[in-house]
Design a protein around this motif. Structure first.
Motif, PDB file in Angstrom:
ATOM      1  N   ILE A 236       1.213  -1.350  -0.067  1.00  0.00           N
ATOM      2  CA  ILE A 236      -0.043   0.305   0.410  1.00  0.00           C
ATOM      3  C   ILE A 236       0.938   1.336   0.721  1.00  0.00           C
ATOM      4  N   LEU A 237       2.274   1.460   0.952  1.00  0.00           N
ATOM      5  CA  LEU A 237       2.704   2.276   0.940  1.00  0.00           C
ATOM      6  C   LEU A 237       3.297   2.766  -0.656  1.00  0.00           C
ATOM      7  N   SER A 238       4.017   1.706  -1.189  1.00  0.00           N
ATOM      8  CA  SER A 238       4.365   2.233  -2.316  1.00  0.00           C
ATOM      9  C   SER A 238       3.474   2.715  -3.880  1.00  0.00           C
ATOM     10  N   GLN A 239       2.291   2.796  -3.658  1.00  0.00           N
ATOM     11  CA  GLN A 239       1.017   3.015  -4.171  1.00  0.00           C
ATOM     12  C   GLN A 239       0.726   4.261  -4.251  1.00  0.00           C
ATOM     13  N   LEU A 240       1.431   5.230  -2.690  1.00  0.00           N
ATOM     14  CA  LEU A 240       0.846   5.785  -1.949  1.00  0.00           C
ATOM     15  C   LEU A 240       2.227   7.319  -2.706  1.00  0.00           C
ATOM     16  N   VAL A 241       1.552   7.762  -4.686  1.00  0.00           N
ATOM     17  CA  VAL A 241       2.464   8.106  -5.170  1.00  0.00           C
ATOM     18  C   VAL A 241       1.989   9.485  -4.782  1.00  0.00           C
ATOM     19  N   ASN A 242       0.964   9.816  -4.816  1.00  0.00           N
ATOM     20  CA  ASN A 242      -0.018  11.102  -5.151  1.00  0.00           C
ATOM     21  C   ASN A 242      -0.209  11.681  -3.845  1.00  0.00           C
ATOM     22  N   CYS A 243       0.126  11.790  -2.945  1.00  0.00           N
ATOM     23  CA  CYS A 243      -0.139  12.342  -1.599  1.00  0.00           C
ATOM     24  C   CYS A 243       0.604  13.308  -0.928  1.00  0.00           C
ATOM     25  N   THR A 244      -0.384  13.754  -0.042  1.00  0.00           N
ATOM     26  CA  THR A 244       0.508  14.688   0.746  1.00  0.00           C
ATOM     27  C   THR A 244       0.792  14.403   2.248  1.00  0.00           C
ATOM     28  N   ILE A 245       1.041  13.073   2.933  1.00  0.00           N
ATOM     29  CA  ILE A 245       1.016  12.610   3.679  1.00  0.00           C
ATOM     30  C   ILE A 245       1.621  13.513   4.838  1.00  0.00           C
ATOM     31  N   LYS A 246       1.175  14.113   6.050  1.00  0.00           N
ATOM     32  CA  LYS A 246       1.772  14.299   6.964  1.00  0.00           C
ATOM     33  C   LYS A 246       2.511  13.681   8.228  1.00  0.00           C
ATOM     34  N   THR A 247       1.533  12.598   8.616  1.00  0.00           N
ATOM     35  CA  THR A 247       1.612  12.347   9.725  1.00  0.00           C
ATOM     36  C   THR A 247       1.729  10.460   9.129  1.00  0.00           C
ATOM     37  N   LEU A 248       2.554   9.634   8.936  1.00  0.00           N
ATOM     38  CA  LEU A 248       3.111   8.212   8.952  1.00  0.00           C
ATOM     39  C   LEU A 248       3.368   7.357  10.140  1.00  0.00           C
ATOM     40  N   GLY A 249       2.526   6.515  10.570  1.00  0.00           N
ATOM     41  CA  GLY A 249       2.338   6.065  11.718  1.00  0.00           C
ATOM     42  C   GLY A 249       2.453   4.093  10.935  1.00  0.00           C
ATOM     43  N   LEU A 250       3.609   3.101  11.438  1.00  0.00           N
ATOM     44  CA  LEU A 250       3.899   2.216  11.405  1.00  0.00           C
ATOM     45  C   LEU A 250       3.388   1.320  12.386  1.00  0.00           C
ATOM     46  N   ILE A 251       2.847   0.251  12.913  1.00  0.00           N
ATOM     47  CA  ILE A 251       2.524   0.050  14.664  1.00  0.00           C
ATOM     48  C   ILE A 251       1.892  -1.552  14.466  1.00  0.00           C
ATOM     49  N   SER A 252       3.052  -2.018  15.053  1.00  0.00           N
ATOM     50  CA  SER A 252       2.626  -3.429  14.825  1.00  0.00           C
ATOM     51  C   SER A 252       1.789  -3.865  16.253  1.00  0.00           C
ATOM     52  N   THR A 253       0.655  -4.755  16.371  1.00  0.00           N
ATOM     53  CA  THR A 253      -0.163  -4.891  17.233  1.00  0.00           C
ATOM     54  C   THR A 253       0.397  -5.685  18.600  1.00  0.00           C
ATOM     55  N   ALA A 254       1.644  -6.643  17.699  1.00  0.00           N
ATOM     56  CA  ALA A 254       2.130  -8.099  18.296  1.00  0.00           C
ATOM     57  C   ALA A 254       3.388  -7.792  18.587  1.00  0.00           C
ATOM     58  N   ARG A 255       4.289  -8.546  17.863  1.00  0.00           N
ATOM     59  CA  ARG A 255       5.401  -9.132  17.333  1.00  0.00           C
ATOM     60  C   ARG A 255       6.004  -8.231  16.522  1.00  0.00           C
ATOM     61  N   PRO A 256       6.821  -7.813  16.233  1.00  0.00           N
ATOM     62  CA  PRO A 256       7.259  -6.641  14.897  1.00  0.00           C
ATOM     63  C   PRO A 256       7.731  -7.684  13.825  1.00  0.00           C
ATOM     64  N   SER A 257       6.493  -7.097  13.116  1.00  0.00           N
ATOM     65  CA  SER A 257       6.602  -8.204  11.595  1.00  0.00           C
ATOM     66  C   SER A 257       6.883  -7.468  11.322  1.00  0.00           C
ATOM     67  N   PHE A 258       7.721  -6.581  10.522  1.00  0.00           N
ATOM     68  CA  PHE A 258       7.808  -5.478   9.513  1.00  0.00           C
ATOM     69  C   PHE A 258       9.299  -5.749   9.296  1.00  0.00           C
ATOM     70  N   MET A 259      10.272  -6.089  10.578  1.00  0.00           N
ATOM     71  CA  MET A 259      11.334  -6.265  10.736  1.00  0.00           C
ATOM     72  C   MET A 259      11.512  -7.891   9.612  1.00  0.00           C
ATOM     73  N   ASP A 260      10.289  -8.897   9.118  1.00  0.00           N
ATOM     74  CA  ASP A 260      10.123 -10.502   9.284  1.00  0.00           C
ATOM     75  C   ASP A 260      10.892  -9.781   7.443  1.00  0.00           C
ATOM     76  N   VAL A 261       9.943  -8.761   6.930  1.00  0.00           N
ATOM     77  CA  VAL A 261       8.925  -8.001   5.383  1.00  0.00           C
ATOM     78  C   VAL A 261      11.291  -7.936   5.708  1.00  0.00           C
ATOM     79  N   SER A 262      11.412  -8.407   4.113  1.00  0.00           N
ATOM     80  CA  SER A 262      12.892  -8.419   3.350  1.00  0.00           C
ATOM     81  C   SER A 262      13.097  -6.232   3.236  1.00  0.00           C
ATOM     82  N   GLN A 263      13.807  -6.654   3.682  1.00  0.00           N
ATOM     83  CA  GLN A 263      14.530  -4.735   4.129  1.00  0.00           C
ATOM     84  C   GLN A 263      14.276  -4.005   2.757  1.00  0.00           C
TER      85      GLN A 263
END
Length: 429
Positions: A131-158
């Motif tokens: 989804i982040l990769s598709q946000l090319v036409n945005c003017t985002i001011k606040t971005l939060g990436l929240i893991s509700t349990a184990r930090p699953s973003f660390m398992d994604v390819s860097q």
């Protein structure tokens, strides 16, 4: 009594009987046209929609034309939280993929305050990156990436994660608040952030980001002079970083959170920050809150609080020694809040009294698996007085002595606090 019955009867006569209501029919009690749900003011419906999940918004939009118009109002999509999880492993309700694509297609340009809440599954974190990769036409001011349990973003390819995050960093141009704890963000992606958002960035939270170096966070501090809040791990903290945050070009820092974490005892080396660097920061930002969370083993505390340190909030998640608490009383004069989850079987009377003497700004304290004599505790409270707005002490912490027993302690402490106080039956932190 008769008068009372007459009065009650007269009051009851004001309401129609069941028979009359049946004769009049339901239409007699219908809402006036002006009070119809479909005629609610636009701003009221908008407020309601802002508290609904995406699925509920979509369902509500089919009620009438008015509500459908609100569903497509740009203001509704300025703030949005994507909930991504795998139904088989999570109790959280997930945002349907089709609805996500509809939002991106129709409202991406309106998104400004965006957060992603993902469960412990790698698939959920990968979906967030897509989804982040598709946000090319945005003017985002606040971005939060929240893991509700184990930090699953660390398992994604860097590479996948950094590529997706860079899309937002490049296209937004006005990011002011970023929360990317427990993610594989790295130094090059921070340089992209700085290159495109240095004039607007005010808050950056990036604890537990192992691919960021002290040089990477120093680049942010050097270029983002409007930064007011920063959260990071202790290994990223340096004298150079504190001096950069203290430069004349930099605004006053309001909040600095430092996580001091060790998973394996004896395997991490913790450096010492010079007293002059701390003093420079406080001279530049005299009202800054410096918050430190410690998750260390007792033998790893050696480098800390040997000299005066301007910390304001201290939280110890593991056992901390009497010696360490003694150092805090000597070298932390700005201390406002102290939480000790565990200490041992040696009474902390002297350490607490020293903290009360030296830490004149202390207003909150919490003690868990520790020991304090009732007399020592009363003396501590007496010295602090009414400035203690929060006093959370487990009942097992207090040791009765010749001066006070457990029945007397609450009244004596209440007297010095100026309010009713009882020891806690369970931790409140």
């Amino acid at each position: 009594m008769k008068r009372r019955r007459t009065g009650l009867k007269s009051k009851c006569q004001k309401f129609p009987s069941h028979e009359k209501r049946r004769k009049w029919g339901a239409s007699s009690f219908a809402l006036p046209q002006s009070e119809d749900w479909g005629n609610l003011p636009h701003y009221v419906v908008l407020q309601i929609f802002q508290h609904l999940s995406l699925v509920d918004r979509a369902r509500a939009s089919s009620v009438c034309r008015c509500w459908n118009d609100v569903f497509h109002t740009p203001d509704l999509w300025r703030r949005f939280e994507f909930e991504l999880n795998q139904p088989a492993t999570s109790y959280l309700r997930s945002t349907h993929p089709d609805l996500i694509q509809q939002i991106i297609k129709k409202h991406a340009q309106h998104l400004q305050y965006v957060s992603f809440k993902v469960d412990s599954c790698t698939e959920s974190a990968e979906a967030a990156c897509d989804i982040l990769s598709q946000l090319v036409n945005c003017t985002i001011k606040t971005l939060g990436l929240i893991s509700t349990a184990r930090p699953s973003f660390m398992d994604v390819s860097q590479a996948h994660f950094v590529s997706a995050l860079t899309v937002v960093f490049v296209n937004s141009k006005s990011l002011s608040s970023i929360k990317i704890d427990d993610t594989p963000v790295d130094d090059p992606s921070l340089k992209v952030l700085v290159a495109n958002n240095s004039d607007t960035l005010k808050l950056l939270k990036m604890s537990s980001c192992p691919h960021v170096s002290p040089a990477g966070i120093l680049c942010v501090a050097d270029q983002c002079h409007g930064l007011r809040e920063l959260a990071l791990n202790y290994h990223l903290l340096s004298d150079e970083l504190l001096l950069a945050l203290s430069s004349e070009k930099h605004v006053h820092l309001e909040h600095l959170r430092i996580d001091v974490v060790s998973e394996n005892p004896g395997q991490m080396h913790f450096h010492t920050i010079q007293r002059s660097s701390w003093e420079a920061l406080v001279r530049h930002s005299p009202k800054v809150n410096i918050v430190m969370y410690f998750f260390l083993y007792e033998e790893e505390f050696e480098p800390f609080f040997r000299e005066e340190t301007p910390v304001t909030h201290l939280y110890f998640g593991r056992a901390v020694s009497k010696e360490m608490l003694g150092r805090i009383g000597l070298n932390c004069p700005r201390l406002v809040e102290l939480v000790v989850c565990a200490n041992g079987l040696q009474p902390l009377d002297e350490e607490l009294i020293r903290i009360a003497e030296r830490c004149k700004s202390l207003t909150a304290i919490g003690l868990g698996e520790c020991e304090v004599t009732c007399s020592g505790f009363v003396e501590f409270v007496k010295m602090c007085g009414g400035r203690l707005t929060q006093l959370s002490i487990m009942e097992e912490v207090l040791i009765p002595d010749s001066s006070y027993n457990m029945e007397q302690i609450h009244s004596e402490v209440s007297k010095h606090l100026g309010r009713i106080w009882f020891p806690d039956m369970m931790p409140t932190w």
